[in-house]
Design an enzyme around this catalytic site. Sequence first.
Site, PDB file in Angstrom:
ATOM      1  N   THR A 199       0.860  -1.178   0.000  1.00  0.00           N
ATOM      2  CA  THR A 199       0.000   0.000   0.000  1.00  0.00           C
ATOM      3  C   THR A 199       0.895   1.226   0.000  1.00  0.00           C
ATOM      4  OG1 THR A 199      -1.472   1.341   1.396  1.00  0.00           O
ATOM      5  CG2 THR A 199      -0.167  -0.309   2.514  1.00  0.00           C
ATOM      6  N   CYS A 206      -1.687   4.973  -5.563  1.00  0.00           N
ATOM      7  CA  CYS A 206      -2.494   4.139  -4.677  1.00  0.00           C
ATOM      8  C   CYS A 206      -2.545   2.782  -5.341  1.00  0.00           C
ATOM      9  CB  CYS A 206      -3.896   4.714  -4.493  1.00  0.00           C
ATOM     10  SG  CYS A 206      -5.005   3.629  -3.577  1.00  0.00           S
TER      11      CYS A 206
END
Length: 232
Positions: free
Chosen positions: A83, A197
């Site tokens: 992430t 992202c």
Amino acid sequence: MQTIGILGGMSWESTATYYRIINEAVRQHLGGLHSAAIILNSVDFAVIETLQQAGNWQQAGELLSSAAQSIEAAGADFLIIATNTMHKVAEQIEQNIQIPLLHIADATGTVLRTENIQRVGLLGTAFTMEQTFYRQRLTDRYGIEVITPNQQDRQIVHDIIYQELCLGEINQASKQQYLRIIDDLTARGANGVILGCTEIGMLVHQSDTGARLFDTTHIHALQAVEKAIGNI
């Protein structure tokens, strides 16, 4: 081949993408029935997201540090955090483990510098776009100027991530919004755009735009493979 530790689940949608890319790349490099040696700890994203919204990064870091320690104890040779946003607590995690951490911004910065990208647009969660932990690392370590969308567009990008992509929902209207924002960043002088992202690559692909896209999930996963097989 070294064992890759993956701290995932944030969201599991992108962690699944990491798993696929890593194993496909290992098979491509080594052939036959080869696949990656992976130790995965996939956390409950709802818990982490609640701490994000509360700004309780310390507790989030503690939870992820504990998960990283379990990955290390299970025998991983190095760690990746699957992430972008939770690299906010990367230093806290590093302080609690002995194995190396491959930082997603460093993986991306290395590629950007190789491609001679000097000004880059950044899409991601509001935390990634607005706070300094990611943008400043690219500037300080790689000399890259980072620009982000305006406030309204940052909110659009953020909301689509949490309300759609993290739930596995792919909407064409949202894709068009992203492509509009990418075009705007290009018009402002970005030589490329970071999909900062790990879920954005589910929605927007290089074939959708003439702008140069840098998908951090793909970049990070491939660097992990290179390290695992001894190329870096």
